[in-house]
Design a protein around this motif. Structure first.
Motif, PDB file in Angstrom:
ATOM      1  N   LEU A  39      19.854 -10.346  15.091  1.00 46.21           N
ATOM      2  CA  LEU A  39      20.416 -11.680  15.227  1.00 46.21           C
ATOM      3  C   LEU A  39      21.162 -12.071  13.960  1.00 46.21           C
ATOM      4  CD1 LEU A  39      20.856 -14.339  16.651  1.00 46.21           C
ATOM      5  CD2 LEU A  39      18.583 -15.074  15.890  1.00 46.21           C
ATOM      6  N   LEU A  40      20.600 -11.767  12.789  1.00 45.80           N
ATOM      7  CA  LEU A  40      21.276 -12.074  11.535  1.00 45.80           C
ATOM      8  C   LEU A  40      22.617 -11.351  11.454  1.00 45.80           C
ATOM      9  CD1 LEU A  40      21.325 -13.401   8.754  1.00 45.80           C
ATOM     10  CD2 LEU A  40      20.025 -11.437   7.879  1.00 45.80           C
ATOM     11  N   ALA A  41      22.653 -10.088  11.890  1.00 45.95           N
ATOM     12  CA  ALA A  41      23.910  -9.337  11.885  1.00 45.95           C
ATOM     13  C   ALA A  41      24.939  -9.989  12.802  1.00 45.95           C
ATOM     14  CB  ALA A  41      23.660  -7.891  12.303  1.00 45.95           C
ATOM     15  N   LEU A  42      24.503 -10.451  13.986  1.00 47.06           N
ATOM     16  CA  LEU A  42      25.421 -11.135  14.899  1.00 47.06           C
ATOM     17  C   LEU A  42      25.915 -12.450  14.303  1.00 47.06           C
ATOM     18  CD1 LEU A  42      23.657 -10.582  18.348  1.00 47.06           C
ATOM     19  CD2 LEU A  42      25.693  -9.432  17.492  1.00 47.06           C
ATOM     20  N   MET A  43      25.065 -13.145  13.556  1.00 47.28           N
ATOM     21  CA  MET A  43      25.479 -14.377  12.905  1.00 47.28           C
ATOM     22  C   MET A  43      26.573 -14.114  11.872  1.00 47.28           C
ATOM     23  SD  MET A  43      21.843 -16.329  12.260  1.00 47.28           S
ATOM     24  CE  MET A  43      21.163 -17.472  13.460  1.00 47.28           C
ATOM     25  N   ILE A  44      26.390 -13.057  11.085  1.00 41.45           N
ATOM     26  CA  ILE A  44      27.384 -12.718  10.072  1.00 41.45           C
ATOM     27  C   ILE A  44      28.681 -12.287  10.731  1.00 41.45           C
ATOM     28  CG2 ILE A  44      27.915 -11.087   8.218  1.00 41.45           C
ATOM     29  CD1 ILE A  44      24.920 -11.153   7.521  1.00 41.45           C
ATOM     30  N   LEU A  45      28.574 -11.520  11.819  1.00 41.73           N
ATOM     31  CA  LEU A  45      29.770 -11.115  12.558  1.00 41.73           C
ATOM     32  C   LEU A  45      30.510 -12.345  13.083  1.00 41.73           C
ATOM     33  CD1 LEU A  45      29.932  -8.295  15.239  1.00 41.73           C
ATOM     34  CD2 LEU A  45      30.943 -10.518  15.675  1.00 41.73           C
ATOM     35  N   THR A  46      29.774 -13.289  13.669  1.00 44.47           N
ATOM     36  CA  THR A  46      30.387 -14.482  14.254  1.00 44.47           C
ATOM     37  C   THR A  46      31.027 -15.367  13.189  1.00 44.47           C
ATOM     38  OG1 THR A  46      28.757 -14.459  16.051  1.00 44.47           O
ATOM     39  CG2 THR A  46      29.945 -16.521  15.667  1.00 44.47           C
ATOM     40  N   ALA A  47      30.342 -15.542  12.061  1.00 46.41           N
ATOM     41  CA  ALA A  47      30.882 -16.395  10.994  1.00 46.41           C
ATOM     42  C   ALA A  47      32.115 -15.774  10.368  1.00 46.41           C
ATOM     43  CB  ALA A  47      29.811 -16.622   9.930  1.00 46.41           C
ATOM     44  N   GLY A  48      32.158 -14.437  10.296  1.00 42.09           N
ATOM     45  CA  GLY A  48      33.334 -13.746   9.779  1.00 42.09           C
ATOM     46  C   GLY A  48      33.706 -14.184   8.375  1.00 42.09           C
ATOM     47  N   GLY A  49      35.009 -14.397   8.159  1.00 45.29           N
ATOM     48  CA  GLY A  49      35.502 -14.767   6.846  1.00 45.29           C
ATOM     49  C   GLY A  49      35.179 -16.185   6.438  1.00 45.29           C
ATOM     50  N   ASP A  50      34.579 -16.974   7.336  1.00 41.85           N
ATOM     51  CA  ASP A  50      34.209 -18.356   7.021  1.00 41.85           C
ATOM     52  C   ASP A  50      32.728 -18.492   6.668  1.00 41.85           C
ATOM     53  OD1 ASP A  50      36.809 -19.227   7.571  1.00 41.85           O
ATOM     54  OD2 ASP A  50      36.369 -19.396   9.710  1.00 41.85           O
ATOM     55  N   ALA A  51      32.032 -17.367   6.494  1.00 48.31           N
ATOM     56  CA  ALA A  51      30.593 -17.432   6.268  1.00 48.31           C
ATOM     57  C   ALA A  51      30.234 -18.180   4.997  1.00 48.31           C
ATOM     58  CB  ALA A  51      30.012 -16.010   6.221  1.00 48.31           C
ATOM     59  N   TRP A  52      31.123 -18.206   4.008  1.00 43.79           N
ATOM     60  CA  TRP A  52      30.821 -18.872   2.736  1.00 43.79           C
ATOM     61  C   TRP A  52      31.110 -20.373   2.776  1.00 43.79           C
ATOM     62  CZ3 TRP A  52      34.619 -21.338  -0.222  1.00 43.79           C
ATOM     63  CH2 TRP A  52      35.931 -21.147   0.218  1.00 43.79           C
ATOM     64  N   GLU A  53      31.761 -20.830   3.835  1.00 40.28           N
ATOM     65  CA  GLU A  53      32.120 -22.245   3.941  1.00 40.28           C
ATOM     66  C   GLU A  53      30.895 -23.090   4.319  1.00 40.28           C
ATOM     67  OE1 GLU A  53      34.936 -23.553   3.252  1.00 40.28           O
ATOM     68  OE2 GLU A  53      36.561 -22.110   3.573  1.00 40.28           O
ATOM     69  N   PRO A  54      30.798 -24.319   3.812  1.00 41.56           N
ATOM     70  CA  PRO A  54      29.679 -25.213   4.168  1.00 41.56           C
ATOM     71  C   PRO A  54      29.903 -25.866   5.526  1.00 41.56           C
ATOM     72  CG  PRO A  54      31.124 -26.303   2.607  1.00 41.56           C
ATOM     73  CD  PRO A  54      31.677 -24.906   2.773  1.00 41.56           C
ATOM     74  N   VAL A  55      29.989 -25.053   6.552  1.00 41.69           N
ATOM     75  CA  VAL A  55      30.245 -25.550   7.904  1.00 41.69           C
ATOM     76  C   VAL A  55      29.233 -24.928   8.850  1.00 41.69           C
ATOM     77  CG1 VAL A  55      32.714 -25.884   7.486  1.00 41.69           C
ATOM     78  CG2 VAL A  55      31.890 -23.688   8.377  1.00 41.69           C
ATOM     79  N   ARG A 131      25.410 -18.902   0.783  1.00 41.04           N
ATOM     80  CA  ARG A 131      26.875 -19.035   0.722  1.00 41.04           C
ATOM     81  C   ARG A 131      27.404 -18.622  -0.643  1.00 41.04           C
ATOM     82  NH1 ARG A 131      25.876 -24.178   3.093  1.00 41.04           N
ATOM     83  NH2 ARG A 131      26.663 -25.193   1.214  1.00 41.04           N
ATOM     84  N   ARG A 132      26.648 -18.928  -1.686  1.00 47.83           N
ATOM     85  CA  ARG A 132      27.097 -18.535  -3.029  1.00 47.83           C
ATOM     86  C   ARG A 132      27.114 -17.012  -3.164  1.00 47.83           C
ATOM     87  NH1 ARG A 132      24.646 -17.046  -7.611  1.00 47.83           N
ATOM     88  NH2 ARG A 132      22.574 -17.470  -6.742  1.00 47.83           N
ATOM     89  N   LEU A 133      26.076 -16.354  -2.654  1.00 46.97           N
ATOM     90  CA  LEU A 133      26.048 -14.896  -2.702  1.00 46.97           C
ATOM     91  C   LEU A 133      27.212 -14.300  -1.923  1.00 46.97           C
ATOM     92  CD1 LEU A 133      22.263 -14.009  -2.275  1.00 46.97           C
ATOM     93  CD2 LEU A 133      23.653 -13.812  -4.340  1.00 46.97           C
ATOM     94  N   ILE A 134      27.495 -14.884  -0.749  1.00 44.09           N
ATOM     95  CA  ILE A 134      28.600 -14.389   0.065  1.00 44.09           C
ATOM     96  C   ILE A 134      29.927 -14.583  -0.661  1.00 44.09           C
ATOM     97  CG2 ILE A 134      29.879 -14.785   2.203  1.00 44.09           C
ATOM     98  CD1 ILE A 134      27.175 -15.549   3.498  1.00 44.09           C
ATOM     99  N   ARG A 135      30.107 -15.759  -1.241  1.00 47.37           N
ATOM    100  CA  ARG A 135      31.364 -16.075  -1.912  1.00 47.37           C
ATOM    101  C   ARG A 135      31.602 -15.182  -3.128  1.00 47.37           C
ATOM    102  NH1 ARG A 135      30.215 -20.856  -3.094  1.00 47.37           N
ATOM    103  NH2 ARG A 135      29.709 -20.579  -5.290  1.00 47.37           N
ATOM    104  N   GLU A 136      30.550 -14.857  -3.864  1.00 45.75           N
ATOM    105  CA  GLU A 136      30.707 -14.109  -5.101  1.00 45.75           C
ATOM    106  C   GLU A 136      30.663 -12.594  -4.903  1.00 45.75           C
ATOM    107  OE1 GLU A 136      27.655 -15.583  -7.646  1.00 45.75           O
ATOM    108  OE2 GLU A 136      28.578 -17.564  -7.910  1.00 45.75           O
ATOM    109  N   SER A 137      30.416 -12.143  -3.702  1.00 44.67           N
ATOM    110  CA  SER A 137      30.296 -10.704  -3.467  1.00 44.67           C
ATOM    111  C   SER A 137      31.642 -10.007  -3.671  1.00 44.67           C
ATOM    112  CB  SER A 137      29.784 -10.433  -2.050  1.00 44.67           C
ATOM    113  OG  SER A 137      29.635  -9.050  -1.837  1.00 44.67           O
ATOM    114  N   GLU A 138      31.640  -8.944  -4.455  1.00 45.07           N
ATOM    115  CA  GLU A 138      32.845  -8.154  -4.695  1.00 45.07           C
ATOM    116  C   GLU A 138      32.818  -6.838  -3.924  1.00 45.07           C
ATOM    117  OE1 GLU A 138      33.195  -7.702  -8.884  1.00 45.07           O
ATOM    118  OE2 GLU A 138      33.644  -9.826  -9.244  1.00 45.07           O
TER     119      GLU A 138
END
Length: 357
Positions: A39-55, A131-138
């Motif tokens: 389920l977590l993997a599907l959530m990340i797939l669904t959020a896509g490039g917006d996963a770091w946004e506070p939405v 979200r911070r971890l996602i945003r800062e990931s290189e």
């Protein structure tokens, strides 16, 4: 996140998971069940490039049930995600090394049907720490949705993510001591204290599933201090393109083969354009045969005919463009019979993933 946006735009099965989330470790004594990890993997797939946004992000409950065979209760998976703690290395307010613990899901909403059926949508938000971890990931791992849903062991899924993160590095390895390995896999302290048990129950099973389902294989080397095994070094090796076909077919059967024979016979056939009179078939066993740089419609045999036979009715040049993109610089060194075998396997896998056009 740029990679996540690009993969999302393709509308395929591949998606990007930030490396910081792949490498986050479980708090001692906690782990995610296989269904919650899916389920977590599907959530990340669904959020896509917006996963770091506070939405808030949204997903149909029907999509979750399809992925989980309809046997799990979505509310239980959401609650498990809420209560599972993860840990990362951080700094304290004094600048000293510290361990930070946090959860990934801040809040969630699940529509409840009056009849009790699992219909409607779920909605969730990632925590500020996530979200911070996602945003800062290189770094990122490119995962395949069908492979994720095909795993039967949470340990295999975890090692798959770790391998996908390292696969294309100069050294595609992961070396860790036993404490770090247990934390990464979320193995409870009371389980598999003997390494022979850990090898049989965790490592051997994970390797078997990954070698079958993933786009790479995994091996490991046991590092000893005296008679005790203190570290393990995992190495990850990409499969040749044809080797990836069986995984896709094992998880999701070819929809073309499932069609009734009458419907297949009624499918419109595209007229084949004859090649120019001067075009001669190439000897596919010759080491001089290379993949064409232009269209496959004229004078590009045997590649055009292979695409017509195994490509499921998709345009030859569409498959060719996808093949060139996937192979990249490796295509320059692939010739002769190996090239033909690779191209045939890719056409079959392309048709298996997409069905009929």
């Amino acid at each position: 996140m740029r990679v996540a946006h690009a993969l999302q735009a393709r509308d395929g099965d591949e998606f990007a998971k930030p490396g910081t989330l792949v490498e986050v470790r479980f708090v001692k004594g906690q782990s995610l069940s296989l269904t919650a990890a899916r389920l977590l993997a599907l959530m990340i797939l669904t959020a896509g490039g917006d996963a770091w946004e506070p939405v808030a992000h949204r997903m149909r409950k029907a999509d979750i049930r399809r992925g989980h065979k309809g046997n799990e209760r979505i509310s239980e998976m959401l609650e498990e995600l809420h209560r599972t703690l993860f840990a990362v290395d951080d700094l304290s307010w004094r600048g000293r090394k510290a361990t930070k613990r946090f959860s990934l899901i801040q809040s969630s909403r699940e529509e409840v049907d009056e009849d009790g059926a699992e219909a409607g949508w779920i909605e969730w938000e990632f925590t500020p720490d996530a979200r911070r971890l996602i945003r800062e990931s290189e770094t990122y791992a490119v995962l395949n949705r069908q492979a994720v849903l095909g795993f039967r062991s949470s340990y295999a899924l975890r090692l798959y993510e770790l391998g996908a993160l390292r696969l294309h590095r100069r050294q595609a390895t992961w070396r860790a001591d036993m404490t770090a390995i247990r934390a990464a896999f979320g193995i409870a302290p009371e389980l598999y204290k003997d390494f022979a048990q850990l090898r049989r129950k965790v490592l051997d099973k994970a390797k078997a599933e990954i070698d079958h389902l993933a786009h790479f294989t995994v091996d490991w080397r046991e590092i000893r201090r005296g008679r005790a095994i203190t570290e393990i070094e995992f190495s990850f090796h990409p499969k040749a393109t044809p080797g990836r076909l069986s995984a896709a077919e094992a998880v999701e059967p070819d929809p073309v083969a499932a069609l009734p024979a009458v419907r297949q016979a009624q499918a419109p056939q595209r007229p084949a354009l004859p090649p120019p009179a001067s075009a001669k078939p190439l000897d596919s066993t010759s080491g001089s045969v290379r993949f064409p740089t232009g269209s496959l419609l004229y004078g590009a045999e045997p590649f055009g005919e292979i695409a017509k036979t195994h490509g499921g009715g998709w345009a030859r040049d569409l498959i060719a463009d996808a093949y060139r993109a996937e192979m990249g610089s490796r295509l320059a060194n692939l010739t002769g019979a190996k090239l033909v075998k690779s191209w045939t396997g890719f056409c079959q896998a392309f048709a298996a993933r997409r069905g009929r056009p």
